[in-house]
Design a protein around this motif. Structure first.
Motif, short mmCIF file in Angstrom:
data_model
loop_
_atom_site.label_atom_id
_atom_site.label_comp_id
_atom_site.label_asym_id
_atom_site.label_seq_id
_atom_site.Cartn_x
_atom_site.Cartn_y
_atom_site.Cartn_z
N HIS A 177 0.85 -1.20 0.00
CA HIS A 177 0.00 0.00 0.00
C HIS A 177 0.88 1.24 0.00
O HIS A 177 1.13 1.82 -1.04
N ASN A 201 -2.62 -5.15 -4.09
CA ASN A 201 -2.57 -3.70 -3.90
C ASN A 201 -3.76 -3.25 -3.05
O ASN A 201 -4.91 -3.31 -3.49
N GLU A 202 -3.47 -2.81 -1.83
CA GLU A 202 -4.51 -2.32 -0.93
C GLU A 202 -4.85 -0.87 -1.29
O GLU A 202 -3.97 -0.02 -1.36
N LYS A 203 -6.14 -0.60 -1.51
CA LYS A 203 -6.56 0.77 -1.80
C LYS A 203 -6.46 1.65 -0.55
O LYS A 203 -6.22 2.85 -0.63
N SER A 204 -6.67 1.02 0.61
CA SER A 204 -6.50 1.69 1.90
C SER A 204 -5.91 0.66 2.84
O SER A 204 -6.00 -0.55 2.58
N LEU A 214 -8.21 -10.10 -0.54
CA LEU A 214 -8.03 -9.73 -1.94
C LEU A 214 -7.48 -10.89 -2.78
O LEU A 214 -7.39 -10.77 -4.00
N GLN A 303 -13.81 -8.55 1.28
CA GLN A 303 -12.89 -7.83 0.40
C GLN A 303 -12.87 -6.34 0.74
O GLN A 303 -13.92 -5.72 0.95
N ASP A 304 -11.66 -5.82 0.79
CA ASP A 304 -11.44 -4.38 1.08
C ASP A 304 -11.92 -3.96 2.46
O ASP A 304 -12.21 -2.78 2.70
#
Length: 350
Positions: A177, A201-204, A214, A303-304
């Protein structure tokens, strides 16, 4: 039945057999010993080619029973004994084979020097959590993600990958991230290290477990997870084997932490003094940041959605799924503060 299992099973003989039969078994099994068991299946001892030769020199012949040539104080180990300890025992005693026996002293396997010194390739996935902000390590992490900070001349992440590669792991997934593009640019697809590297790839920031949600496709076998800032000599393969052997849904590596109270403690009951303890030492197990998980453990992640690993363990426990602790004794350092980074560089400089 694996080739190794077939070999050691061929090398088990009843105590009433002959020297000629023992010679034939030595030749067929090709592990350089035979293991002699009594009628209850308990190990009586072992016989090597040298034991037979010494017996023949004393006047025994091929039809003589093997009872008089058995080495009855043979060194044995239990299935739970770790690879490092077994290697030390074999090296110290200059032996090439060592029987594995259960609590009933029944033979359940054998360690062979040539095999135990050659680690098998592991197809299991290893996931490294490398997305943290590293706020406690500022200013070092203002322009560099924490897992890329150098320890003894190379990034922490590289130490972890190389250690796992020695354990037979070859497929890695890095969850990134903060400044993740720098990590991807440095390691690429892993070709330079002789491994395969993929990325999540972590968005946050998703915590120490959230990024596992993910994974696509999901792993088809148990896998290892480690924090990207943990420098340790743990054997990842042994952790995985322990996890599988204990039929766990999730396994957490733990280590003993000791803390000494700086003052003498007064024990009271009401206003009565009932005892004293001078600077007592408190001992507890702490989370070492390395885990083994079953693929089904991922069913409890969204997820997320943020989730730390202790929370995932609590969710598993609430579902009555087995979670176990793997006690570790190997050197370990969580590189979270500048002092930790300096210590890691000092201890790994040789």
């Amino acid at each position: 039945m694996s080739p190794t299992e077939e070999r050691w099973r061929q090398a088990i003989l009843p105590v009433k057999t002959s020297i000629q039969h023992a010679i034939r078994s030595l030749d067929q099994a090709s592990i350089k010993i035979v293991m002699v068991v009594n009628e209850a299946g308990e190990l009586e001892g072992t016989i090597s080619d040298g034991d037979i030769r010494r017996g023949l020199l004393k006047g025994l012949d091929l039809s003589s029973p093997i009872a008089s040539v058995i080495h009855r104080n043979a060194l044995v180990v239990t299935p739970e004994m770790g690879r490092d300890v077994v290697l030390q025992l074999m090296g110290a005693n200059k032996i090439q084979q060592i029987p594995i026996v259960n609590e009933l002293r029944q033979v359940v396997g054998v360690h062979l020097w040539d095999e135990i010194t050659t680690l098998p390739a592991r197809s299991n996935l290893m996931i490294i959590m490398a997305g943290g902000m590293g706020t406690r390590l500022r200013p070092y992490t203002e322009t560099c993600p924490k897992p890329l900070l150098p320890v003894a001349g190379k990034p922490m992440l590289e130490h972890i990958i190389e250690r796992a590669k020695l354990e037979g792991f070859s497929h890695f997934v890095l969850a990134v991230h903060y400044l993740g593009h720098m990590i991807q640019s440095h390691f690429g697809n892993g070709g330079q290290l002789g491994v395969q590297i993929d990325y999540l790839n972590e968005k946050s920031p998703l915590g120490t477990a959230g990024a596992l949600g993910l994974l696509s496709p999901r792993p088809g076998a148990p896998f290892v997870v480690t924090n990207g800032d943990v420098i340790t000599d743990i054997h990842y393969g042994e952790l995985l084997d322990f996890h599988i052997r204990h039929n766990a849904m999730a396994t957490m590596a733990v280590r003993m932490h000791e803390w000494q109270h700086p003052f003498g403690v007064v024990q009271t009951r009401g206003i009565e003094i009932v005892g004293f303890e001078e600077k007592p030492v408190a001992r507890s197990h702490i989370n070492a940041g390395v885990y083994a998980l079953e693929p089904d453990a991922l069913n409890l992640l969204s997820q997320d959605a943020h989730c730390d690993m202790p929370t995932l363990f609590e969710r598993l426990q609430a579902k009555a799924m087995r979670t176990v602790a793997y006690p570790m004794h190997e050197p370990w350092l969580d590189v979270g503060r500048p002092d930790d980074l300096n210590r890691a560089n000092t201890e790994n400089s040789n």
